[in-house]
Design a protein around this motif. Structure first.
Motif, PDB file in Angstrom:
ATOM      1  N   SER A   5       0.829  -1.202   0.000  1.00 41.15           N
ATOM      2  CA  SER A   5       0.000   0.000   0.000  1.00 41.15           C
ATOM      3  C   SER A   5       0.865   1.254   0.000  1.00 41.15           C
ATOM      4  O   SER A   5       0.554   2.241  -0.680  1.00 41.15           O
ATOM      5  CB  SER A   5      -0.929   0.002   1.217  1.00 41.15           C
ATOM      6  N   ALA A   6       1.963   1.217   0.754  1.00 40.66           N
ATOM      7  CA  ALA A   6       2.878   2.357   0.775  1.00 40.66           C
ATOM      8  C   ALA A   6       3.530   2.555  -0.590  1.00 40.66           C
ATOM      9  O   ALA A   6       3.690   3.696  -1.062  1.00 40.66           O
ATOM     10  CB  ALA A   6       3.944   2.151   1.844  1.00 40.66           C
ATOM     11  N   GLN A   7       3.879   1.455  -1.259  1.00 40.45           N
ATOM     12  CA  GLN A   7       4.467   1.534  -2.595  1.00 40.45           C
ATOM     13  C   GLN A   7       3.474   2.119  -3.593  1.00 40.45           C
ATOM     14  O   GLN A   7       3.825   2.936  -4.439  1.00 40.45           O
ATOM     15  CB  GLN A   7       4.914   0.147  -3.057  1.00 40.45           C
ATOM     16  N   ALA A   8       2.208   1.703  -3.481  1.00 37.95           N
ATOM     17  CA  ALA A   8       1.177   2.202  -4.393  1.00 37.95           C
ATOM     18  C   ALA A   8       0.939   3.687  -4.178  1.00 37.95           C
ATOM     19  O   ALA A   8       0.752   4.443  -5.138  1.00 37.95           O
ATOM     20  CB  ALA A   8      -0.121   1.422  -4.194  1.00 37.95           C
ATOM     21  N   ALA A   9       0.949   4.127  -2.923  1.00 34.36           N
ATOM     22  CA  ALA A   9       0.750   5.544  -2.624  1.00 34.36           C
ATOM     23  C   ALA A   9       1.891   6.380  -3.189  1.00 34.36           C
ATOM     24  O   ALA A   9       1.676   7.468  -3.739  1.00 34.36           O
ATOM     25  CB  ALA A   9       0.636   5.749  -1.122  1.00 34.36           C
ATOM     26  N   GLU A  10       3.097   5.857  -3.092  1.00 36.36           N
ATOM     27  CA  GLU A  10       4.254   6.575  -3.642  1.00 36.36           C
ATOM     28  C   GLU A  10       4.169   6.659  -5.160  1.00 36.36           C
ATOM     29  O   GLU A  10       4.450   7.711  -5.757  1.00 36.36           O
ATOM     30  CB  GLU A  10       5.546   5.871  -3.227  1.00 36.36           C
ATOM     31  N   ALA A  11       3.761   5.562  -5.795  1.00 34.59           N
ATOM     32  CA  ALA A  11       3.641   5.556  -7.255  1.00 34.59           C
ATOM     33  C   ALA A  11       2.526   6.475  -7.726  1.00 34.59           C
ATOM     34  O   ALA A  11       2.653   7.154  -8.757  1.00 34.59           O
ATOM     35  CB  ALA A  11       3.397   4.132  -7.745  1.00 34.59           C
ATOM     36  N   ALA A  12       1.410   6.497  -6.968  1.00 38.53           N
ATOM     37  CA  ALA A  12       0.268   7.328  -7.360  1.00 38.53           C
ATOM     38  C   ALA A  12       0.503   8.800  -7.051  1.00 38.53           C
ATOM     39  O   ALA A  12      -0.133   9.673  -7.636  1.00 38.53           O
ATOM     40  CB  ALA A  12      -0.992   6.839  -6.657  1.00 38.53           C
ATOM     41  N   GLY A  13       1.402   9.071  -6.114  1.00 39.90           N
ATOM     42  CA  GLY A  13       1.679  10.451  -5.739  1.00 39.90           C
ATOM     43  C   GLY A  13       0.586  11.089  -4.908  1.00 39.90           C
ATOM     44  O   GLY A  13       0.486  12.327  -4.839  1.00 39.90           O
ATOM     45  N   LYS A  14      -0.259  10.254  -4.275  1.00 41.93           N
ATOM     46  CA  LYS A  14      -1.328  10.781  -3.432  1.00 41.93           C
ATOM     47  C   LYS A  14      -1.780   9.672  -2.489  1.00 41.93           C
ATOM     48  O   LYS A  14      -1.492   8.484  -2.720  1.00 41.93           O
ATOM     49  CB  LYS A  14      -2.503  11.269  -4.271  1.00 41.93           C
ATOM     50  N   PRO A  15      -2.496  10.034  -1.417  1.00 40.44           N
ATOM     51  CA  PRO A  15      -2.955   9.006  -0.482  1.00 40.44           C
ATOM     52  C   PRO A  15      -3.901   8.013  -1.154  1.00 40.44           C
ATOM     53  O   PRO A  15      -4.758   8.398  -1.941  1.00 40.44           O
ATOM     54  CB  PRO A  15      -3.694   9.818   0.598  1.00 40.44           C
ATOM     55  N   ILE A  16      -3.706   6.744  -0.854  1.00 45.35           N
ATOM     56  CA  ILE A  16      -4.591   5.721  -1.412  1.00 45.35           C
ATOM     57  C   ILE A  16      -5.393   5.042  -0.304  1.00 45.35           C
ATOM     58  O   ILE A  16      -6.215   4.176  -0.565  1.00 45.35           O
ATOM     59  CB  ILE A  16      -3.798   4.678  -2.241  1.00 45.35           C
ATOM     60  N   TRP A  17      -5.140   5.448   0.954  1.00 46.10           N
ATOM     61  CA  TRP A  17      -5.861   4.885   2.088  1.00 46.10           C
ATOM     62  C   TRP A  17      -7.108   5.723   2.306  1.00 46.10           C
ATOM     63  O   TRP A  17      -7.042   6.820   2.845  1.00 46.10           O
ATOM     64  CB  TRP A  17      -4.975   4.890   3.330  1.00 46.10           C
ATOM     65  N   LEU A  18      -8.269   5.215   1.900  1.00 49.55           N
ATOM     66  CA  LEU A  18      -9.506   5.989   1.866  1.00 49.55           C
ATOM     67  C   LEU A  18     -10.479   5.620   2.980  1.00 49.55           C
ATOM     68  O   LEU A  18     -11.570   6.189   3.047  1.00 49.55           O
ATOM     69  CB  LEU A  18     -10.193   5.808   0.504  1.00 49.55           C
ATOM     70  N   PHE A  19     -10.120   4.676   3.838  1.00 51.08           N
ATOM     71  CA  PHE A  19     -11.026   4.241   4.889  1.00 51.08           C
ATOM     72  C   PHE A  19     -11.484   5.395   5.779  1.00 51.08           C
ATOM     73  O   PHE A  19     -12.628   5.449   6.213  1.00 51.08           O
ATOM     74  CB  PHE A  19     -10.354   3.177   5.757  1.00 51.08           C
ATOM     75  N   GLY A  20     -10.575   6.314   6.059  1.00 51.36           N
ATOM     76  CA  GLY A  20     -10.905   7.404   6.964  1.00 51.36           C
ATOM     77  C   GLY A  20     -11.961   8.352   6.423  1.00 51.36           C
ATOM     78  O   GLY A  20     -12.577   9.108   7.187  1.00 51.36           O
ATOM     79  N   ARG A  21     -12.187   8.320   5.114  1.00 51.26           N
ATOM     80  CA  ARG A  21     -13.175   9.196   4.485  1.00 51.26           C
ATOM     81  C   ARG A  21     -14.474   8.474   4.166  1.00 51.26           C
ATOM     82  O   ARG A  21     -15.394   9.063   3.608  1.00 51.26           O
ATOM     83  CB  ARG A  21     -12.585   9.799   3.212  1.00 51.26           C
ATOM     84  N   ALA A  22     -14.556   7.213   4.522  1.00 50.63           N
ATOM     85  CA  ALA A  22     -15.757   6.429   4.242  1.00 50.63           C
ATOM     86  C   ALA A  22     -16.906   6.866   5.153  1.00 50.63           C
ATOM     87  O   ALA A  22     -16.694   7.319   6.278  1.00 50.63           O
ATOM     88  CB  ALA A  22     -15.472   4.945   4.443  1.00 50.63           C
ATOM     89  N   THR A  23     -18.121   6.720   4.655  1.00 53.18           N
ATOM     90  CA  THR A  23     -19.312   7.070   5.427  1.00 53.18           C
ATOM     91  C   THR A  23     -20.337   5.947   5.326  1.00 53.18           C
ATOM     92  O   THR A  23     -20.258   5.084   4.439  1.00 53.18           O
ATOM     93  CB  THR A  23     -19.942   8.381   4.924  1.00 53.18           C
ATOM     94  N   GLY A  24     -21.318   5.964   6.227  1.00 54.44           N
ATOM     95  CA  GLY A  24     -22.417   5.010   6.164  1.00 54.44           C
ATOM     96  C   GLY A  24     -21.959   3.570   6.220  1.00 54.44           C
ATOM     97  O   GLY A  24     -21.117   3.188   7.029  1.00 54.44           O
ATOM     98  N   ARG A  25     -22.539   2.738   5.341  1.00 55.14           N
ATOM     99  CA  ARG A  25     -22.209   1.315   5.309  1.00 55.14           C
ATOM    100  C   ARG A  25     -20.745   1.084   4.965  1.00 55.14           C
ATOM    101  O   ARG A  25     -20.132   0.113   5.438  1.00 55.14           O
ATOM    102  CB  ARG A  25     -23.107   0.594   4.291  1.00 55.14           C
ATOM    103  N   ASP A  26     -20.150   1.961   4.166  1.00 56.90           N
ATOM    104  CA  ASP A  26     -18.743   1.795   3.825  1.00 56.90           C
ATOM    105  C   ASP A  26     -17.850   1.984   5.053  1.00 56.90           C
ATOM    106  O   ASP A  26     -16.802   1.339   5.172  1.00 56.90           O
ATOM    107  CB  ASP A  26     -18.335   2.791   2.736  1.00 56.90           C
ATOM    108  N   ARG A  27     -18.251   2.865   5.936  1.00 52.44           N
ATOM    109  CA  ARG A  27     -17.493   3.050   7.175  1.00 52.44           C
ATOM    110  C   ARG A  27     -17.601   1.802   8.054  1.00 52.44           C
ATOM    111  O   ARG A  27     -16.618   1.370   8.674  1.00 52.44           O
ATOM    112  CB  ARG A  27     -17.981   4.280   7.924  1.00 52.44           C
ATOM    113  N   LEU A  28     -18.807   1.233   8.114  1.00 60.78           N
ATOM    114  CA  LEU A  28     -18.983  -0.007   8.863  1.00 60.78           C
ATOM    115  C   LEU A  28     -18.146  -1.131   8.252  1.00 60.78           C
ATOM    116  O   LEU A  28     -17.571  -1.956   8.969  1.00 60.78           O
ATOM    117  CB  LEU A  28     -20.458  -0.401   8.887  1.00 60.78           C
TER     118      LEU A  28
END
Length: 207
Positions: A24-47
Motif C-alpha cells: 500500500s505504501a508503494q502504491a501511494a508513492e507511485a500514485a503520488g497521493k494518499p490511497i488509504w480511503l477508509f478514513g473518508r468512508a461514510t455510512g455502510r462503507d465506514r462499517l
C-alpha cells in the motif's frame, strides 16, 4: 498451548499484513497521493472499513487471548489449540494460497490500488492477470487466508473473522462497482459482464 500449525498460521497472517501495508505504501508513492480511503468512508462503507479491521484482529488476537485467559477457551466449544492434523494441513495450505493470491492481486493493481472506496478516487481499470478470473481477487485471497486460519485454529473469534470479512467485502464491492461505473463507464460495464465478481472463467462478451 497452541500447536506448531497454529503458530505457522498466525505467522502467515502477520507476514501477509506486513506485505499488505508495504504494498500500500508503494502504491501511494507511485500514485503520488494518499490511497488509504477508509478514513473518508461514510455510512455502510465506514462499517465495512471497521469490519475489515475487526476480522483480521479476531483472526490474530482471538487465539492469543484464548491462550492467555484459559477461562475463555474453556467456554469455547470450537477450541482445539490447533491440534487437528488434517485441518492443520488444509488450513495452512489455504492460508498460504490465500495470502499469495491477495498480495499478487494487490501488487498487480499498481497505481490503481486503493484501500477503501470514494467516488472520484478510483484508479485505472486493471483487467489482466488474476483480474481475468475475478473482479476482486484481493478480497478473494484474503477470505481464503482467514478461512485457512479458522481451520487451523478453530475458535469462536477465528470462525467469526471470515464471516465478518465476507460481509464487509460484499458491502464495499457494491460501492466500488457504483464508483467504477461512474468513473470508467462502458469500459467497466464490459469488464463486469465478462469477469465474475468472485471467481470463475471469463465469459465472451456478446454485446
Amino acid at each position: 498451548m497452541i500447536s506448531g500449525f497454529g503458530w505457522a498460521a498466525l505467522a502467515i497472517l502477520v507476514g501477509y499484513l506486513a506485505l499488505f501495508f508495504w504494498g500500500s505504501a508503494q502504491a501511494a508513492e507511485a500514485a503520488g497521493k494518499p490511497i488509504w480511503l477508509f478514513g473518508r468512508a461514510t455510512g455502510r462503507d465506514r462499517l465495512a472499513a471497521i469490519g475489515f479491521r475487526a476480522a483480521f484482529a479476531l483472526a490474530f488476537f482471538g487465539p492469543l487471548l484464548w491462550l492467555v485467559w484459559p477461562m475463555l477457551h474453556k467456554a469455547d466449544p470450537l477450541w482445539t489449540e490447533g491440534k487437528g492434523l488434517l485441518l492443520g494441513v488444509i488450513g495452512i495450505l489455504l492460508a498460504s494460497i490465500g495470502a499469495m493470491i491477495a498480495f499478487a492481486a494487490q501488487m498487480s493493481m499498481g497505481r490503481s490500488w486503493r484501500v477503501g472506496v470514494i467516488p472520484g478516487e478510483t484508479g485505472e481499470l486493471v483487467s489482466g492477470g488474476l483480474y481475468r478470473f475475478s473482479r476482486n481477487p484481493t478480497f478473494l485471497g484474503q477470505l481464503v487466508l482467514l478461512t485457512g486460519v479458522a481451520l487451523v485454529l478453530p475458535a469462536i473469534p477465528t470462525a467469526l473473522a471470515p464471516l465478518l470479512f465476507l460481509w464487509s467485502a460484499s458491502t464495499q464491492i457494491q460501492s466500488e462497482e457504483t464508483a467504477l461505473r461512474g468513473s470508467l463507464g462502458s469500459d467497466y460495464e464490459t469488464y463486469a459482464k465478462t469477469v465474475p465478481r468472485w471467481i470463475g472463467l471469463p465469459k465472451e462478451n456478446k454485446t
